[in-house]
Design an enzyme around this catalytic site. Structure first.
Site, PDB file in Angstrom:
ATOM      1  CE  LYS A 264      -0.390  -0.282   5.037  1.00 55.07           C
ATOM      2  NZ  LYS A 264      -1.231  -0.679   6.162  1.00 55.07           N
TER       3      LYS A 264
ATOM      4  NE  ARG B 112      -6.937   0.743  12.150  1.00 56.73           N
ATOM      5  CZ  ARG B 112      -5.812   0.726  11.472  1.00 56.73           C
ATOM      6  NH1 ARG B 112      -5.074   1.835  11.321  1.00 56.73           N
ATOM      7  NH2 ARG B 112      -5.381  -0.392  10.908  1.00 56.73           N
TER       8      ARG B 112
ATOM      9  CE1 TYR C   3      12.482  31.683   5.440  1.00 54.45           C
ATOM     10  CE2 TYR C   3      12.845  29.348   4.987  1.00 54.45           C
ATOM     11  CZ  TYR C   3      12.561  30.632   4.546  1.00 54.45           C
ATOM     12  OH  TYR C   3      12.341  30.855   3.223  1.00 54.45           O
TER      13      TYR C   3
ATOM     14  CG  MET D 184       9.536  23.998   0.207  1.00 56.65           C
ATOM     15  SD  MET D 184       8.593  25.130  -0.819  1.00 56.65           S
ATOM     16  CE  MET D 184       7.327  25.663   0.296  1.00 56.65           C
TER      17      MET D 184
HETATM   18  C1  LIG Z   1      -0.464  -1.838   6.637  1.00 56.90           C
HETATM   19  C2  LIG Z   1      -1.030  -3.136   7.003  1.00 56.90           C
HETATM   20  C3  LIG Z   1      -0.193  -4.217   7.330  1.00 56.90           C
HETATM   21  C4  LIG Z   1       1.309  -4.089   7.414  1.00 56.90           C
HETATM   22  O1  LIG Z   1       1.704  -3.495   8.632  1.00 56.90           O
HETATM   23  P1  LIG Z   1       3.234  -3.271   9.005  1.00 56.90           P
HETATM   24  O2  LIG Z   1       3.212  -2.754  10.392  1.00 56.90           O
HETATM   25  O3  LIG Z   1       3.770  -2.265   8.055  1.00 56.90           O
HETATM   26  O4  LIG Z   1       3.900  -4.572   8.865  1.00 56.90           O
HETATM   27  C5  LIG Z   1      -0.785  -5.431   7.594  1.00 56.90           C
HETATM   28  N1  LIG Z   1      -2.136  -5.580   7.562  1.00 56.90           N
HETATM   29  C6  LIG Z   1      -2.963  -4.563   7.261  1.00 56.90           C
HETATM   30  C7  LIG Z   1      -4.431  -4.792   7.245  1.00 56.90           C
HETATM   31  C8  LIG Z   1      -2.447  -3.311   6.988  1.00 56.90           C
HETATM   32  O5  LIG Z   1      -3.287  -2.298   6.698  1.00 56.90           O
END
Ligand SMILES: *Cc1c(COP(=O)(O)O)cnc(C)c1O
Length: 362
Positions: free
Chosen positions: A35, A132, A256, A304
């Site tokens: 992802k 969640r 800055y 930046m």
């Molecule tokens: C992002 C995610 C993972 C991976 O988690 P890590 O901590 O990066 O290993 C596994 N399962 C789900 C459902 C996720 O959203």
């Protein structure tokens, strides 16, 4: 002339980290989590580095299509399932497995059933306390029964997600969650997947058909502790150059807000990298930066397009000297800690203007 700032992705490191996950859980199949553009490493790199994975998992539908178009034929799991009915058409066309985590998705699937060309494999997401996504534990038997009766549903699997797999002392630890999970699916048939990276590394006893490692595959530790000690290799090295050098007299300032004041004659290196590249603006003074292979401290405020380091100790360093912001030689977890964040956030934050290079598998 392009800026000297480049994020180099090391495909061998991706491959080696995947092998380490495999070794940690030799009996489980691996959903490599890709992802967020493979945690900022790029889908193309992930495809090459993770050829040995049993499946890829992510949640962005456009990216899933790209994975198929790039030739990935093994399973793909959509971690958040369908956001609307059109997603189910995509899942059907590209043969993607989907998570079902709430009732709306269940009814979307029922509605889509007549238009699907073949059954879809689904994963029931179980809420074991993270609150969640997922159906509560008491609903799993009935959700399963509903899905099992749909002709558009193929294989049914089960998954949950840990809130604190790196910390057994947590108010909600992985053992608590795993128990909830096990009781929810009692008597039901299907493959299970539970472990994220922390689960893979710290709960070797927890057996499951599949694991879902993410951050560890990219060479960072899920706890922020020493990834090198775990045997992980950094997959992304963010490197640049010194683009200017200033000699400050005692009493002069840099950057800055003038938050850094030289207390003696100080040589300041200006590095071509700033927060518009994804380097954290809130990195504290003293955050390590490698200049010509030597650790020097960040000073002043990250701006930046630039940041400044104290190179008084490196009189030989000139404009053009190589700089590493994180990666090989400088763990990203250390930079994250100095910025009150985690490596995940730094990796994902690399912006599109940063040039990319790929170190091929030898
Ligand atoms: C992002 C995610 C993972 C991976 O988690 P890590 O901590 O990066 O290993 C596994 N399962 C789900 C459902 C996720 O959203």
């Amino acid at each position: 002339m392009p800026r000297p700032l480049v994020a180099t992705i090391d495909l061998s490191a991706l491959q080696s980290n995947l092998a380490l996950a495999r070794k940690a859980k030799p009996t489980s199949k691996i959903w490599a989590v890709v992802k967020a553009n493979a945690y900022g490493h790029g889908l193309e790199s992930a495809l090459q580095g993770f050829v040995d994975a049993d499946g890829l998992s992510l949640l962005e539908w456009d990216a899933a299509i790209r994975l198929r178009e790039s030739g990935w034929t093994k399973p793909i799991l959509m971690l958040e399932g369908a956001f609307d009915a059109a997603d189910l058409k995509i899942a059907d066309h590209h043969r993607l497995q989907i998570v079902i985590h709430h009732d709306l998705q269940l009814s979307m699937l029922k509605d889509a059933a007549p238009s699907l060309s073949a059954p879809l494999d689904v994963h029931i997401k179980i809420n074991t306390g993270m609150n969640r996504l997922g159906f509560t534990v008491d609903r799993i038997q009935s959700v399963y029964a509903v899905l099992r009766n749909l002709s558009c549903v193929g294989k049914i699997s089960f998954m949950t997600h840990f809130a604190n797999a790196e910390n057994n002392q947590a108010v909600l630890n992985a053992d608590n969650q795993y128990q909830q999970f096990s009781s929810a699916i009692k008597g039901l048939d299907g493959e299970i997947s539970v472990a994220n990276s922390a689960g893979v590394l710290f709960h070797k006893e927890m057996m499951a058909d599949w694991i879902r490692p993410g951050v560890m595959l990219y060479g960072a530790s899920p706890t922020g502790e020493d990834a090198v000690a775990i045997g992980l290799l950094p997959a992304m090295t963010l490197h640049s150059q010194i683009m200017a050098i200033q000699n400050l007299q005692a009493g002069e300032f840099v950057g800055y807000g003038s938050i850094y004041k030289a207390d003696k004659l100080t040589r300041v290196g200006v590095v071509a990298c700033g927060y518009a590249d994804g380097y954290p603006r809130h990195a504290k003074a003293g955050t390590p930066v490698l200049v010509d292979g030597q650790r020097v401290p960040l000073i002043g405020r990250v701006s930046m397009d630039m940041l400044t380091v104290d190179i008084t100790a490196l009189p030989h360093v000139q404009v053009g000297a190589p700089v590493t912001l994180w990666g090989e030689g400088l763990p990203i977890d250390e930079v994250a800690a100095a910025s009150d964040t985690i490596a995940y956030e730094l990796m994902c934050a690399i912006t599109p203007r940063v040039a990319r290079a790929v170190k091929k598998i030898k």
